[in-house]
Design a protein around this motif. Structure first.
Motif, PDB file in Angstrom:
ATOM      1  N   THR A  71       0.834  -1.202   0.000  1.00  0.00           N
ATOM      2  CA  THR A  71       0.000   0.000   0.000  1.00  0.00           C
ATOM      3  C   THR A  71       0.866   1.248   0.000  1.00  0.00           C
ATOM      4  O   THR A  71       0.600   2.202  -0.734  1.00  0.00           O
ATOM      5  CB  THR A  71      -0.958  -0.004   1.205  1.00  0.00           C
ATOM      6  N   LEU A  77       0.912   4.109  -2.821  1.00  0.00           N
ATOM      7  CA  LEU A  77       0.669   5.511  -2.467  1.00  0.00           C
ATOM      8  C   LEU A  77       1.776   6.401  -3.023  1.00  0.00           C
ATOM      9  O   LEU A  77       1.513   7.504  -3.491  1.00  0.00           O
ATOM     10  CB  LEU A  77       0.583   5.676  -0.944  1.00  0.00           C
ATOM     11  N   VAL A 128      -3.420   5.205  -5.971  1.00  0.00           N
ATOM     12  CA  VAL A 128      -4.410   4.796  -4.973  1.00  0.00           C
ATOM     13  C   VAL A 128      -5.547   5.809  -4.914  1.00  0.00           C
ATOM     14  O   VAL A 128      -5.322   7.015  -4.921  1.00  0.00           O
ATOM     15  CB  VAL A 128      -3.745   4.651  -3.588  1.00  0.00           C
ATOM     16  N   VAL A 150      -7.833   4.238   0.901  1.00  0.00           N
ATOM     17  CA  VAL A 150      -7.090   3.326   1.769  1.00  0.00           C
ATOM     18  C   VAL A 150      -8.012   2.866   2.900  1.00  0.00           C
ATOM     19  O   VAL A 150      -8.747   3.669   3.470  1.00  0.00           O
ATOM     20  CB  VAL A 150      -5.839   4.016   2.363  1.00  0.00           C
ATOM     21  N   ALA A 163      -1.170   8.659   3.084  1.00  0.00           N
ATOM     22  CA  ALA A 163      -2.456   8.870   2.410  1.00  0.00           C
ATOM     23  C   ALA A 163      -3.031  10.243   2.749  1.00  0.00           C
ATOM     24  O   ALA A 163      -3.506  10.965   1.864  1.00  0.00           O
ATOM     25  CB  ALA A 163      -3.445   7.773   2.804  1.00  0.00           C
ATOM     26  N   LYS A 199      -1.309  13.024   0.928  1.00  0.00           N
ATOM     27  CA  LYS A 199      -1.626  13.068  -0.496  1.00  0.00           C
ATOM     28  C   LYS A 199      -3.105  13.359  -0.750  1.00  0.00           C
ATOM     29  O   LYS A 199      -3.538  13.388  -1.894  1.00  0.00           O
ATOM     30  CB  LYS A 199      -1.218  11.760  -1.164  1.00  0.00           C
ATOM     31  N   ILE A 227      -5.702  11.476   0.079  1.00  0.00           N
ATOM     32  CA  ILE A 227      -6.441  10.262  -0.253  1.00  0.00           C
ATOM     33  C   ILE A 227      -7.269   9.855   0.967  1.00  0.00           C
ATOM     34  O   ILE A 227      -6.752   9.810   2.080  1.00  0.00           O
ATOM     35  CB  ILE A 227      -5.468   9.132  -0.658  1.00  0.00           C
ATOM     36  N   ALA A 253      -5.704  -1.103  -0.128  1.00  0.00           N
ATOM     37  CA  ALA A 253      -5.973   0.107  -0.929  1.00  0.00           C
ATOM     38  C   ALA A 253      -6.705  -0.277  -2.195  1.00  0.00           C
ATOM     39  O   ALA A 253      -6.495  -1.350  -2.748  1.00  0.00           O
ATOM     40  CB  ALA A 253      -4.664   0.798  -1.273  1.00  0.00           C
ATOM     41  N   THR A 294      -7.079   0.763  -6.049  1.00  0.00           N
ATOM     42  CA  THR A 294      -6.290   1.486  -7.030  1.00  0.00           C
ATOM     43  C   THR A 294      -7.125   1.790  -8.268  1.00  0.00           C
ATOM     44  O   THR A 294      -8.149   1.165  -8.501  1.00  0.00           O
ATOM     45  CB  THR A 294      -5.039   0.701  -7.457  1.00  0.00           C
TER      46      THR A 294
END
Length: 83
Positions: free
Chosen positions: A19, A23, A28, A31, A49, A52, A54, A79, A81
């Motif tokens: 993961t 990332l 991704v 998560v 995450a 970023k 996410i 995660a 994707t």
């Protein structure tokens, strides 16, 4: 609902190391982290995450997350994707 989303995903990545790698490459979209997993192990994936932007979804059980990912053991992190 969260387990269903993992079950229905076309491509999932299971495990902390995998993961984190995904990332870092930027593929991704979401998560999932089990609350009964060791925080020291999952912390890096969660922080990466969040940095970023996410979404991180917390689920109750490693065992159930593993089942949702179609593996025979528990999963602390997985995660979804885009590819």
């Amino acid at each position: 609902m969260s387990y269903e989303k993992v079950k229905q995903a076309k491509k999932t990545i299971v495990g902390i190391k995998q993961t984190v790698k995904a990332l870092q490459t930027g593929h991704v979209t979401e998560v999932f982290v089990a609350l009964d997993a060791d925080v020291r192990m999952t912390k890096r994936a969660v922080l990466l995450a969040q940095n970023k932007g996410i979404p991180v979804v917390l689920v109750d059980s490693k065992r159930e997350l593993g089942r949702a990912c179609k593996i025979q053991v528990g999963a602390a992190v997985c995660a979804i994707t885009e590819w």
